[in-house]
Write a protein that holds these residues in place. Sequence first.
Motif, short mmCIF file in Angstrom:
data_model
loop_
_atom_site.label_atom_id
_atom_site.label_comp_id
_atom_site.label_asym_id
_atom_site.label_seq_id
_atom_site.Cartn_x
_atom_site.Cartn_y
_atom_site.Cartn_z
N THR A 25 7.52 0.24 -6.67
CA THR A 25 8.43 1.17 -7.36
C THR A 25 7.67 2.18 -8.20
N GLY B 6 12.68 1.93 -3.69
CA GLY B 6 13.68 1.15 -4.43
C GLY B 6 13.04 -0.08 -5.02
N HIS C 55 8.24 -16.10 -3.08
CA HIS C 55 9.69 -15.86 -2.97
C HIS C 55 10.01 -15.34 -1.55
N GLY D 30 -3.20 -12.17 -4.46
CA GLY D 30 -4.22 -11.84 -5.44
C GLY D 30 -5.36 -12.84 -5.53
P1 NAP Z 1 3.98 -7.32 -7.07
O1 NAP Z 1 4.61 -7.18 -8.38
O2 NAP Z 1 3.96 -8.63 -6.39
O3 NAP Z 1 4.71 -6.23 -6.13
C1 NAP Z 1 4.27 -5.98 -4.82
C2 NAP Z 1 5.43 -5.43 -4.01
O4 NAP Z 1 6.41 -6.45 -3.88
C3 NAP Z 1 6.13 -4.25 -4.67
O5 NAP Z 1 6.53 -3.33 -3.69
C4 NAP Z 1 7.34 -4.91 -5.31
O6 NAP Z 1 8.43 -4.04 -5.51
C5 NAP Z 1 7.68 -5.93 -4.24
N1 NAP Z 1 8.53 -7.01 -4.71
C6 NAP Z 1 8.59 -7.57 -5.93
N2 NAP Z 1 9.52 -8.54 -5.94
C7 NAP Z 1 10.04 -8.60 -4.70
C8 NAP Z 1 11.05 -9.40 -4.08
N3 NAP Z 1 11.72 -10.34 -4.76
N4 NAP Z 1 11.33 -9.20 -2.79
C9 NAP Z 1 10.67 -8.26 -2.09
N5 NAP Z 1 9.73 -7.44 -2.63
C10 NAP Z 1 9.41 -7.62 -3.92
O7 NAP Z 1 2.47 -6.81 -7.10
P2 NAP Z 1 1.88 -5.52 -7.79
O8 NAP Z 1 1.87 -5.72 -9.26
O9 NAP Z 1 2.49 -4.27 -7.23
O10 NAP Z 1 0.38 -5.57 -7.21
C11 NAP Z 1 -0.60 -6.37 -7.74
C12 NAP Z 1 -0.80 -7.62 -6.93
O11 NAP Z 1 -1.10 -7.32 -5.58
C13 NAP Z 1 -2.00 -8.41 -7.43
O12 NAP Z 1 -1.69 -9.77 -7.45
C14 NAP Z 1 -3.07 -8.10 -6.42
O13 NAP Z 1 -4.10 -9.03 -6.34
C15 NAP Z 1 -2.27 -8.05 -5.17
N6 NAP Z 1 -3.00 -7.33 -4.13
C16 NAP Z 1 -3.50 -8.04 -3.07
C17 NAP Z 1 -4.26 -7.39 -2.09
C18 NAP Z 1 -4.81 -8.10 -0.89
O14 NAP Z 1 -5.11 -7.43 0.07
N7 NAP Z 1 -4.97 -9.40 -0.92
C19 NAP Z 1 -4.50 -6.02 -2.22
C20 NAP Z 1 -3.98 -5.36 -3.33
C21 NAP Z 1 -3.23 -6.01 -4.27
P3 NAP Z 1 8.70 -3.42 -6.97
O15 NAP Z 1 7.53 -2.55 -7.24
O16 NAP Z 1 9.97 -2.71 -6.80
O17 NAP Z 1 8.78 -4.58 -7.92
#
Ligand code: NAP
Length: 487
Positions: A182, A210, A239, A254
Amino acid sequence: MPTQSVGRPMLLGGQWVYSDRTINILDPHDNSLVDIVPAATREQVETAIEDAQRASKVAAEMTSYDRMSILKKAAAYVEENLEEYAKLLSKESSKTIRESRKEVRRCIETLTLSAEEATRIEGETLSFDQSPSGQNRIGYFYRLPVGLIVAITPFNDPLNLVAHKVGPAIAGGNAIIVKPATVTPLSALKLAEAFEAAGLPPNILSVVTGHGSEIGDILVSHPAVRMVTFTGGLNAGEHIMKLAGLKKISMELGSNSPVIVLEDAILDDAVEASVSGAFWAAGQNCLGVQRIFVESSVYDEFLSRFIERTQQIRVGEKELEDTDMGPMITEKEACRIEEWILEALEMGAQIHTGGTRKGSYYAPTVLTNVPLDCQVAMEEVFGPVVSIFKVDSLDEAIELANGVSYGLQAGIFTSDIEHAFQAIRRLEVGGVMINDSSDYRLDAMPFGGVKGSGVGREGVKFALHEMTELKVVCFKLTHPLANKAKV
Ligand code: NAP
Protein backbone atom coordinates in the motif's frame (compact mmCIF):
# COMPACT_ATOMS: atom_id res chain seq x y z
CA MET A 1 -19.62 4.58 -9.62
CA PRO A 2 -15.93 5.37 -8.97
CA THR A 3 -15.62 8.99 -7.82
CA GLN A 4 -11.82 9.36 -7.80
CA SER A 5 -10.63 11.37 -10.75
CA VAL A 6 -7.27 12.66 -9.55
CA GLY A 7 -4.06 10.74 -9.07
CA ARG A 8 -2.94 7.59 -10.75
CA PRO A 9 -5.43 4.86 -11.74
CA MET A 10 -4.84 1.12 -11.31
CA LEU A 11 -4.80 -1.41 -14.14
CA LEU A 12 -7.75 -3.81 -13.91
CA GLY A 13 -9.12 -5.99 -16.67
CA GLY A 14 -7.04 -4.18 -19.27
CA GLN A 15 -8.42 -0.73 -18.24
CA TRP A 16 -6.88 2.03 -16.13
CA VAL A 17 -9.57 2.60 -13.50
CA TYR A 18 -10.30 4.61 -10.36
CA SER A 19 -12.24 3.68 -7.23
CA ASP A 20 -14.59 5.25 -4.69
CA ARG A 21 -11.88 5.37 -2.06
CA THR A 22 -8.28 6.48 -2.39
CA ILE A 23 -4.89 6.03 -0.75
CA ASN A 24 -2.43 8.91 -0.37
CA ILE A 25 1.13 7.95 -1.23
CA LEU A 26 3.50 9.89 0.99
CA ASP A 27 7.21 10.55 0.74
CA PRO A 28 8.71 8.99 3.90
CA HIS A 29 11.19 11.88 4.08
CA ASP A 30 8.58 14.48 5.14
CA ASN A 31 5.13 12.92 4.57
CA SER A 32 4.53 15.18 1.56
CA LEU A 33 1.98 13.89 -0.94
CA VAL A 34 3.57 12.08 -3.89
CA ASP A 35 0.43 10.78 -5.57
CA ILE A 36 -3.02 9.30 -4.97
CA VAL A 37 -4.04 5.77 -5.99
CA PRO A 38 -7.34 3.91 -5.79
CA ALA A 39 -8.19 1.64 -2.87
CA ALA A 40 -9.78 -1.21 -4.82
CA THR A 41 -13.12 -2.49 -3.58
CA ARG A 42 -13.86 -6.19 -3.13
CA GLU A 43 -16.20 -6.01 -6.18
CA GLN A 44 -13.42 -4.52 -8.33
CA VAL A 45 -11.06 -7.29 -7.24
CA GLU A 46 -13.62 -9.99 -8.04
CA THR A 47 -14.18 -8.54 -11.51
CA ALA A 48 -10.43 -8.31 -12.03
CA ILE A 49 -10.04 -11.99 -11.12
CA GLU A 50 -12.79 -13.04 -13.57
CA ASP A 51 -11.24 -10.94 -16.36
CA ALA A 52 -7.77 -12.26 -15.62
CA GLN A 53 -9.04 -15.84 -15.59
CA ARG A 54 -10.30 -15.36 -19.15
CA ALA A 55 -7.01 -13.68 -20.07
CA SER A 56 -5.04 -16.67 -18.78
CA LYS A 57 -6.36 -18.63 -21.80
CA VAL A 58 -4.97 -15.93 -24.12
CA ALA A 59 -1.64 -15.93 -22.27
CA ALA A 60 -1.33 -19.70 -22.59
CA GLU A 61 -1.83 -19.48 -26.37
CA MET A 62 0.97 -16.93 -26.86
CA THR A 63 4.03 -18.44 -28.51
CA SER A 64 7.27 -18.37 -26.58
CA TYR A 65 8.59 -16.05 -29.30
CA ASP A 66 5.79 -13.57 -28.53
CA ARG A 67 6.41 -13.77 -24.77
CA MET A 68 10.14 -13.29 -25.28
CA SER A 69 9.58 -10.29 -27.60
CA ILE A 70 7.18 -8.58 -25.18
CA LEU A 71 9.51 -9.09 -22.22
CA LYS A 72 12.46 -7.71 -24.22
CA LYS A 73 10.42 -4.67 -25.24
CA ALA A 74 9.30 -4.08 -21.65
CA ALA A 75 12.95 -4.24 -20.52
CA ALA A 76 13.91 -1.77 -23.27
CA TYR A 77 11.10 0.60 -22.18
CA VAL A 78 12.33 0.60 -18.59
CA GLU A 79 15.89 1.19 -19.82
CA GLU A 80 14.83 4.13 -22.00
CA ASN A 81 13.08 5.68 -19.00
CA LEU A 82 15.58 4.60 -16.34
CA GLU A 83 15.92 7.97 -14.63
CA GLU A 84 12.15 8.50 -14.49
CA TYR A 85 11.70 5.07 -12.91
CA ALA A 86 14.50 5.72 -10.42
CA LYS A 87 13.10 9.10 -9.36
CA LEU A 88 9.61 7.70 -8.81
CA LEU A 89 10.96 4.70 -6.90
CA SER A 90 13.07 6.93 -4.68
CA LYS A 91 10.18 9.32 -4.03
CA GLU A 92 7.68 6.72 -2.88
CA SER A 93 10.13 4.49 -0.99
CA SER A 94 12.98 5.01 1.43
CA LYS A 95 15.72 4.34 -1.12
CA THR A 96 18.25 6.98 -2.10
CA ILE A 97 18.49 7.95 -5.76
CA ARG A 98 21.65 5.81 -6.17
CA GLU A 99 19.98 2.81 -4.52
CA SER A 100 16.94 3.37 -6.73
CA ARG A 101 18.97 3.45 -9.96
CA LYS A 102 20.55 0.16 -8.95
CA GLU A 103 17.12 -1.38 -8.43
CA VAL A 104 15.92 -0.15 -11.84
CA ARG A 105 19.01 -1.68 -13.50
CA ARG A 106 18.26 -4.96 -11.73
CA CYS A 107 14.66 -4.80 -12.92
CA ILE A 108 15.90 -4.48 -16.53
CA GLU A 109 18.10 -7.53 -15.93
CA THR A 110 15.21 -9.50 -14.40
CA LEU A 111 12.98 -8.76 -17.40
CA THR A 112 15.78 -9.62 -19.84
CA LEU A 113 16.43 -12.92 -18.05
CA SER A 114 12.70 -13.62 -18.20
CA ALA A 115 12.74 -13.01 -21.96
CA GLU A 116 15.59 -15.51 -22.32
CA GLU A 117 13.93 -18.11 -20.09
CA ALA A 118 10.68 -17.83 -22.09
CA THR A 119 12.46 -19.68 -24.90
CA ARG A 120 13.88 -22.40 -22.63
CA ILE A 121 10.80 -23.98 -21.04
CA GLU A 122 11.93 -27.51 -21.56
CA GLY A 123 10.81 -31.05 -20.78
CA GLU A 124 12.49 -34.47 -20.92
CA THR A 125 11.92 -37.82 -22.50
CA LEU A 126 11.24 -40.63 -20.04
CA SER A 127 12.61 -44.17 -20.04
CA PHE A 128 9.36 -46.01 -19.63
CA ASP A 129 11.14 -49.32 -20.29
CA GLN A 130 12.87 -49.09 -16.88
CA SER A 131 9.98 -51.14 -15.51
CA PRO A 132 8.29 -54.27 -16.92
CA SER A 133 5.04 -52.27 -16.75
CA GLY A 134 6.51 -49.69 -19.14
CA GLN A 135 7.27 -52.10 -21.97
CA ASN A 136 6.28 -50.83 -25.40
CA ARG A 137 5.66 -47.37 -24.05
CA ILE A 138 7.42 -44.17 -24.95
CA GLY A 139 6.87 -40.69 -23.59
CA TYR A 140 8.00 -37.39 -22.21
CA PHE A 141 6.99 -34.53 -19.95
CA TYR A 142 6.76 -30.84 -20.65
CA ARG A 143 5.71 -27.67 -18.84
CA LEU A 144 2.40 -25.84 -19.09
CA PRO A 145 1.28 -22.52 -17.61
CA VAL A 146 -0.29 -22.63 -14.16
CA GLY A 147 -3.07 -20.23 -15.23
CA LEU A 148 -3.91 -17.23 -13.10
CA ILE A 149 -1.27 -16.12 -10.57
CA VAL A 150 -1.70 -13.58 -7.76
CA ALA A 151 1.48 -11.79 -6.66
CA ILE A 152 1.62 -9.84 -3.39
CA THR A 153 4.73 -7.71 -2.93
CA PRO A 154 6.45 -5.71 -0.15
CA PHE A 155 7.51 -2.06 0.09
CA ASN A 156 11.26 -2.43 0.22
CA ASP A 157 12.08 -3.28 -3.45
CA PRO A 158 8.89 -1.96 -5.04
CA LEU A 159 10.03 -2.45 -8.65
CA ASN A 160 12.43 -5.38 -8.96
CA LEU A 161 10.49 -7.69 -6.65
CA VAL A 162 7.41 -7.06 -8.81
CA ALA A 163 9.50 -7.80 -11.92
CA HIS A 164 10.62 -11.06 -10.26
CA LYS A 165 7.00 -12.19 -10.32
CA VAL A 166 5.65 -10.57 -13.50
CA GLY A 167 8.64 -11.54 -15.69
CA PRO A 168 8.57 -15.31 -15.04
CA ALA A 169 4.75 -15.37 -14.99
CA ILE A 170 4.56 -13.91 -18.48
CA ALA A 171 7.50 -16.01 -19.69
CA GLY A 172 5.57 -19.08 -18.55
CA GLY A 173 2.34 -18.10 -20.35
CA ASN A 174 0.31 -17.10 -17.31
CA ALA A 175 -1.96 -14.20 -16.41
CA ILE A 176 -0.98 -12.30 -13.28
CA ILE A 177 -2.59 -9.88 -10.83
CA VAL A 178 -0.11 -7.89 -8.72
CA LYS A 179 -1.05 -6.35 -5.39
CA PRO A 180 1.84 -4.08 -4.42
CA ALA A 181 2.43 -2.79 -0.89
CA THR A 182 0.00 0.00 0.00
CA VAL A 183 2.80 2.45 0.78
CA THR A 184 4.73 1.90 -2.49
CA PRO A 185 2.39 1.04 -5.39
CA LEU A 186 3.67 3.58 -7.93
CA SER A 187 6.67 1.61 -9.24
CA ALA A 188 4.43 -1.42 -9.90
CA LEU A 189 1.94 0.75 -11.81
CA LYS A 190 4.81 2.22 -13.81
CA LEU A 191 6.07 -1.27 -14.62
CA ALA A 192 2.61 -2.09 -16.00
CA GLU A 193 3.04 0.91 -18.30
CA ALA A 194 6.15 -0.78 -19.74
CA PHE A 195 4.18 -3.95 -20.54
CA GLU A 196 1.38 -1.95 -22.12
CA ALA A 197 3.94 -0.15 -24.30
CA ALA A 198 5.49 -3.54 -25.15
CA GLY A 199 2.16 -4.79 -26.53
CA LEU A 200 1.14 -7.30 -23.84
CA PRO A 201 -2.50 -8.24 -24.61
CA PRO A 202 -4.92 -6.55 -22.18
CA ASN A 203 -5.93 -8.36 -18.96
CA ILE A 204 -2.82 -10.56 -18.82
CA LEU A 205 -1.29 -8.17 -16.29
CA SER A 206 -3.37 -6.32 -13.69
CA VAL A 207 -2.06 -4.14 -10.87
CA VAL A 208 -4.62 -3.72 -8.12
CA THR A 209 -3.88 -1.13 -5.46
CA GLY A 210 -5.46 -1.46 -2.04
CA HIS A 211 -5.02 -2.64 1.51
CA GLY A 212 -3.90 -6.24 1.99
CA SER A 213 -6.10 -6.50 5.07
CA GLU A 214 -9.18 -5.64 2.96
CA ILE A 215 -8.66 -7.28 -0.42
CA GLY A 216 -5.92 -9.81 0.35
CA ASP A 217 -8.31 -12.54 1.42
CA ILE A 218 -10.31 -12.54 -1.84
CA LEU A 219 -7.16 -12.47 -3.93
CA VAL A 220 -5.55 -15.45 -2.23
CA SER A 221 -8.60 -17.61 -1.59
CA HIS A 222 -10.43 -17.26 -4.93
CA PRO A 223 -10.62 -20.68 -6.61
CA ALA A 224 -9.80 -19.23 -10.06
CA VAL A 225 -6.37 -18.24 -8.74
CA ARG A 226 -4.05 -21.20 -9.27
CA MET A 227 -0.94 -19.84 -7.59
CA VAL A 228 -0.11 -17.24 -4.94
CA THR A 229 3.40 -15.85 -4.97
CA PHE A 230 4.03 -13.75 -1.89
CA THR A 231 7.01 -11.69 -0.75
CA GLY A 232 6.69 -10.04 2.62
CA GLY A 233 6.71 -10.64 6.35
CA LEU A 234 6.17 -13.88 8.26
CA ASN A 235 2.80 -12.92 9.78
CA ALA A 236 1.10 -12.05 6.50
CA GLY A 237 2.79 -15.07 4.86
CA GLU A 238 1.43 -17.52 7.43
CA HIS A 239 -2.04 -15.97 7.19
CA ILE A 240 -2.02 -16.31 3.39
CA MET A 241 -0.81 -19.92 3.50
CA LYS A 242 -3.70 -20.90 5.77
CA LEU A 243 -6.23 -19.16 3.58
CA ALA A 244 -5.04 -20.05 0.09
CA GLY A 245 -6.26 -23.64 0.06
CA LEU A 246 -5.35 -26.04 -2.71
CA LYS A 247 -3.13 -23.97 -4.98
CA LYS A 248 0.55 -23.48 -5.66
CA ILE A 249 2.29 -21.27 -3.11
CA SER A 250 5.59 -19.46 -3.10
CA MET A 251 6.63 -17.66 0.08
CA GLU A 252 9.61 -15.31 0.13
CA LEU A 253 9.75 -14.11 3.72
CA GLY A 254 12.12 -12.26 6.00
CA SER A 255 15.24 -13.04 7.99
CA ASN A 256 17.79 -11.75 10.49
CA SER A 257 20.81 -12.81 8.48
CA PRO A 258 24.11 -13.81 10.09
CA VAL A 259 27.65 -13.08 8.95
CA ILE A 260 30.63 -14.96 10.43
CA VAL A 261 34.08 -13.34 10.53
CA LEU A 262 36.94 -15.72 11.38
CA GLU A 263 40.46 -14.74 12.41
CA ASP A 264 41.80 -15.71 8.98
CA ALA A 265 39.43 -13.30 7.19
CA ILE A 266 40.53 -10.28 5.17
CA LEU A 267 39.15 -7.76 7.67
CA ASP A 268 38.93 -4.83 5.24
CA ASP A 269 36.64 -6.86 2.99
CA ALA A 270 34.60 -8.15 5.91
CA VAL A 271 34.04 -4.65 7.31
CA GLU A 272 33.21 -3.03 3.99
CA ALA A 273 30.76 -5.72 2.85
CA SER A 274 29.08 -6.06 6.25
CA VAL A 275 28.57 -2.30 6.70
CA SER A 276 27.04 -2.08 3.25
CA GLY A 277 24.90 -5.18 3.92
CA ALA A 278 23.68 -3.84 7.26
CA PHE A 279 22.68 -0.36 6.17
CA TRP A 280 21.64 -0.71 2.50
CA ALA A 281 18.13 0.75 2.13
CA ALA A 282 18.31 1.73 5.82
CA GLY A 283 18.45 -1.95 6.73
CA GLN A 284 15.04 -2.59 5.12
CA ASN A 285 16.32 -5.50 3.13
CA CYS A 286 15.41 -9.17 3.52
CA LEU A 287 19.10 -10.14 3.13
CA GLY A 288 20.36 -7.35 5.38
CA VAL A 289 23.20 -8.17 7.77
CA GLN A 290 21.68 -8.19 11.25
CA ARG A 291 23.93 -10.42 13.39
CA ILE A 292 27.72 -10.59 13.04
CA PHE A 293 29.72 -13.30 14.84
CA VAL A 294 33.40 -12.40 15.08
CA GLU A 295 36.17 -14.69 16.33
CA SER A 296 37.60 -13.31 19.59
CA SER A 297 41.18 -12.74 18.35
CA VAL A 298 40.00 -10.19 15.73
CA TYR A 299 36.89 -8.96 17.54
CA ASP A 300 38.26 -5.66 18.92
CA GLU A 301 39.84 -4.67 15.63
CA PHE A 302 36.76 -5.61 13.61
CA LEU A 303 34.47 -3.73 15.99
CA SER A 304 36.47 -0.52 15.96
CA ARG A 305 36.81 -0.54 12.16
CA PHE A 306 33.11 -1.37 11.79
CA ILE A 307 32.07 1.56 14.02
CA GLU A 308 34.42 3.94 12.22
CA ARG A 309 33.03 2.93 8.82
CA THR A 310 29.42 3.14 10.07
CA GLN A 311 29.99 6.68 11.28
CA GLN A 312 30.99 7.67 7.75
CA ILE A 313 27.53 6.82 6.36
CA ARG A 314 25.86 10.00 5.14
CA VAL A 315 22.21 9.96 6.17
CA GLY A 316 19.95 12.47 4.49
CA GLU A 317 17.65 13.44 1.68
CA LYS A 318 17.15 10.67 -0.83
CA GLU A 319 17.47 12.72 -4.01
CA LEU A 320 20.98 14.01 -3.18
CA GLU A 321 23.69 12.12 -5.05
CA ASP A 322 25.98 11.89 -2.03
CA THR A 323 23.39 10.54 0.41
CA ASP A 324 24.16 6.96 1.45
CA MET A 325 21.12 6.19 3.58
CA GLY A 326 17.57 7.53 3.61
CA PRO A 327 14.69 7.28 6.08
CA MET A 328 12.68 4.30 7.27
CA ILE A 329 9.50 3.72 5.26
CA THR A 330 7.34 5.41 7.94
CA GLU A 331 7.86 7.19 11.24
CA LYS A 332 5.90 4.35 12.86
CA GLU A 333 8.59 1.89 11.71
CA ALA A 334 11.36 4.16 13.05
CA CYS A 335 9.51 4.28 16.40
CA ARG A 336 9.33 0.46 16.43
CA ILE A 337 13.12 0.30 15.99
CA GLU A 338 13.51 2.79 18.83
CA GLU A 339 11.41 0.55 21.13
CA TRP A 340 13.32 -2.60 20.19
CA ILE A 341 16.66 -0.90 20.91
CA LEU A 342 15.39 0.40 24.21
CA GLU A 343 14.41 -3.14 25.15
CA ALA A 344 17.89 -4.43 24.21
CA LEU A 345 19.58 -1.69 26.23
CA GLU A 346 17.39 -2.40 29.25
CA MET A 347 18.39 -6.06 28.98
CA GLY A 348 22.10 -5.18 29.01
CA ALA A 349 23.11 -4.38 25.42
CA GLN A 350 25.68 -1.67 24.76
CA ILE A 351 25.33 0.95 22.02
CA HIS A 352 28.47 2.13 20.16
CA THR A 353 27.06 4.49 17.56
CA GLY A 354 23.62 5.58 16.44
CA GLY A 355 20.57 4.97 18.61
CA THR A 356 18.89 8.26 17.69
CA ARG A 357 15.70 9.01 15.76
CA LYS A 358 14.48 12.11 13.98
CA GLY A 359 11.05 11.62 12.45
CA SER A 360 11.29 8.64 10.10
CA TYR A 361 15.11 8.70 10.15
CA TYR A 362 16.95 6.29 12.41
CA ALA A 363 20.72 6.61 12.68
CA PRO A 364 22.90 3.61 11.67
CA THR A 365 23.31 1.75 14.94
CA VAL A 366 25.86 -0.75 16.24
CA LEU A 367 25.15 -2.86 19.34
CA THR A 368 27.22 -5.36 21.34
CA ASN A 369 26.51 -7.53 24.41
CA VAL A 370 23.06 -8.12 23.01
CA PRO A 371 21.15 -10.76 25.00
CA LEU A 372 20.05 -13.60 22.73
CA ASP A 373 16.44 -13.41 23.90
CA CYS A 374 15.70 -9.80 23.02
CA GLN A 375 13.89 -8.81 19.84
CA VAL A 376 16.90 -7.33 18.00
CA ALA A 377 18.67 -10.70 18.35
CA MET A 378 15.73 -13.04 17.69
CA GLU A 379 13.35 -11.26 15.32
CA GLU A 380 13.79 -9.52 11.99
CA VAL A 381 14.80 -5.92 12.78
CA PHE A 382 14.29 -4.58 9.21
CA GLY A 383 16.05 -1.35 10.11
CA PRO A 384 19.58 0.12 10.34
CA VAL A 385 20.66 -1.88 13.38
CA VAL A 386 23.42 -4.47 13.61
CA SER A 387 24.47 -6.59 16.60
CA ILE A 388 28.07 -7.80 16.86
CA PHE A 389 28.86 -10.89 18.95
CA LYS A 390 32.24 -12.23 20.10
CA VAL A 391 32.67 -16.00 19.55
CA ASP A 392 35.45 -18.45 20.41
CA SER A 393 35.13 -20.76 17.43
CA LEU A 394 33.42 -21.48 14.13
CA ASP A 395 31.31 -24.09 15.92
CA GLU A 396 29.95 -21.49 18.32
CA ALA A 397 29.30 -19.04 15.47
CA ILE A 398 27.34 -21.65 13.50
CA GLU A 399 25.31 -22.66 16.53
CA LEU A 400 24.36 -19.05 17.28
CA ALA A 401 23.70 -18.28 13.61
CA ASN A 402 21.28 -21.24 13.46
CA GLY A 403 19.61 -20.44 16.77
CA VAL A 404 16.80 -18.38 15.29
CA SER A 405 13.61 -19.23 13.44
CA TYR A 406 14.74 -17.70 10.10
CA GLY A 407 17.15 -18.97 7.44
CA LEU A 408 17.42 -16.94 4.23
CA GLN A 409 21.12 -16.31 3.55
CA ALA A 410 24.39 -16.15 5.47
CA GLY A 411 27.90 -14.91 4.82
CA ILE A 412 31.29 -16.11 6.08
CA PHE A 413 34.67 -14.41 5.79
CA THR A 414 37.58 -16.86 5.94
CA SER A 415 40.70 -17.84 4.00
CA ASP A 416 40.39 -21.47 5.06
CA ILE A 417 38.55 -23.70 2.63
CA GLU A 418 37.79 -26.25 5.37
CA HIS A 419 36.05 -23.56 7.41
CA ALA A 420 34.10 -22.43 4.37
CA PHE A 421 32.87 -25.97 3.70
CA GLN A 422 31.91 -26.48 7.36
CA ALA A 423 29.78 -23.34 7.14
CA ILE A 424 28.24 -24.31 3.80
CA ARG A 425 27.20 -27.70 5.15
CA ARG A 426 25.96 -26.67 8.57
CA LEU A 427 24.34 -23.23 8.22
CA GLU A 428 20.55 -23.60 8.03
CA VAL A 429 19.89 -21.14 5.20
CA GLY A 430 18.95 -21.03 1.51
CA GLY A 431 22.32 -19.59 0.44
CA VAL A 432 25.85 -19.18 1.84
CA MET A 433 28.11 -16.43 0.53
CA ILE A 434 31.83 -17.06 1.04
CA ASN A 435 33.90 -13.92 1.59
CA ASP A 436 30.84 -11.78 1.17
CA SER A 437 28.02 -10.69 3.42
CA SER A 438 24.55 -12.26 3.40
CA ASP A 439 23.47 -9.33 1.25
CA TYR A 440 24.47 -10.66 -2.16
CA ARG A 441 21.93 -11.66 -4.78
CA LEU A 442 22.19 -12.34 -8.48
CA ASP A 443 18.76 -12.18 -10.09
CA ALA A 444 19.42 -15.42 -11.95
CA MET A 445 20.36 -17.49 -8.91
CA PRO A 446 17.89 -19.63 -6.93
CA PHE A 447 16.76 -17.44 -4.10
CA GLY A 448 14.69 -18.30 -1.05
CA GLY A 449 14.89 -19.51 2.50
CA VAL A 450 14.33 -22.35 4.91
CA LYS A 451 12.51 -22.34 8.27
CA GLY A 452 10.56 -19.07 8.78
CA SER A 453 12.17 -17.53 5.69
CA GLY A 454 9.88 -19.22 3.24
CA VAL A 455 8.85 -21.94 0.85
CA GLY A 456 9.96 -22.25 -2.77
CA ARG A 457 12.57 -20.38 -4.78
CA GLU A 458 12.65 -17.26 -6.92
CA GLY A 459 15.37 -16.21 -9.35
CA VAL A 460 13.92 -16.08 -12.85
CA LYS A 461 14.46 -19.68 -14.01
CA PHE A 462 13.40 -21.08 -10.62
CA ALA A 463 10.30 -18.90 -10.31
CA LEU A 464 9.39 -19.99 -13.84
CA HIS A 465 9.57 -23.63 -12.76
CA GLU A 466 7.24 -22.85 -9.85
CA MET A 467 4.90 -21.02 -12.25
CA THR A 468 4.48 -23.99 -14.59
CA GLU A 469 2.89 -27.41 -14.20
CA LEU A 470 4.36 -30.63 -15.55
CA LYS A 471 2.27 -32.65 -17.99
CA VAL A 472 3.35 -36.17 -18.80
CA VAL A 473 2.64 -37.84 -22.15
CA CYS A 474 2.87 -41.58 -22.74
CA PHE A 475 2.33 -43.48 -26.01
CA LYS A 476 1.42 -47.15 -25.77
CA LEU A 477 2.67 -48.88 -28.90
CA THR A 478 0.94 -51.83 -30.46
CA HIS A 479 4.10 -53.12 -32.10
CA PRO A 480 7.25 -53.50 -29.98
CA LEU A 481 9.94 -50.91 -30.73
CA ALA A 482 12.74 -53.50 -30.68
CA ASN A 483 13.10 -57.24 -30.88
CA LYS A 484 13.75 -58.86 -27.53
CA ALA A 485 17.49 -59.31 -27.10
CA LYS A 486 18.62 -62.92 -27.20
CA VAL A 487 20.36 -63.78 -23.95
P1 NAP B 1 4.19 -7.14 4.84
O1 NAP B 1 3.67 -6.18 5.81
O2 NAP B 1 4.12 -8.59 5.12
O3 NAP B 1 3.42 -6.82 3.46
C1 NAP B 1 3.76 -7.46 2.26
C2 NAP B 1 2.56 -7.45 1.34
O4 NAP B 1 1.54 -8.26 1.91
C3 NAP B 1 1.93 -6.06 1.16
O5 NAP B 1 1.49 -5.92 -0.17
C4 NAP B 1 0.77 -6.11 2.12
O6 NAP B 1 -0.28 -5.23 1.79
C5 NAP B 1 0.32 -7.54 1.93
N1 NAP B 1 -0.52 -8.04 3.01
C6 NAP B 1 -0.50 -7.72 4.32
N2 NAP B 1 -1.45 -8.41 4.97
C7 NAP B 1 -2.07 -9.19 4.06
C8 NAP B 1 -3.14 -10.13 4.11
N3 NAP B 1 -3.78 -10.40 5.26
N4 NAP B 1 -3.52 -10.75 2.99
C9 NAP B 1 -2.89 -10.49 1.83
N5 NAP B 1 -1.90 -9.57 1.70
C10 NAP B 1 -1.48 -8.95 2.81
O7 NAP B 1 5.71 -6.83 4.48
P2 NAP B 1 6.39 -5.43 4.19
O8 NAP B 1 6.51 -4.68 5.46
O9 NAP B 1 5.77 -4.76 3.01
O10 NAP B 1 7.84 -5.93 3.70
C11 NAP B 1 8.83 -6.30 4.57
C12 NAP B 1 8.94 -7.80 4.70
O11 NAP B 1 9.14 -8.41 3.44
C13 NAP B 1 10.15 -8.19 5.53
O12 NAP B 1 9.81 -9.22 6.40
C14 NAP B 1 11.14 -8.64 4.49
O13 NAP B 1 12.15 -9.50 4.96
C15 NAP B 1 10.25 -9.32 3.52
N6 NAP B 1 10.91 -9.45 2.23
C16 NAP B 1 11.31 -10.70 1.81
C17 NAP B 1 12.01 -10.84 0.61
C18 NAP B 1 12.45 -12.17 0.08
O14 NAP B 1 12.68 -12.26 -1.10
N7 NAP B 1 12.57 -13.19 0.91
C19 NAP B 1 12.29 -9.70 -0.15
C20 NAP B 1 11.88 -8.46 0.33
C21 NAP B 1 11.19 -8.34 1.51
P3 NAP B 1 -0.42 -3.82 2.57
O15 NAP B 1 0.79 -3.05 2.18
O16 NAP B 1 -1.68 -3.28 2.05
O17 NAP B 1 -0.45 -4.13 4.03
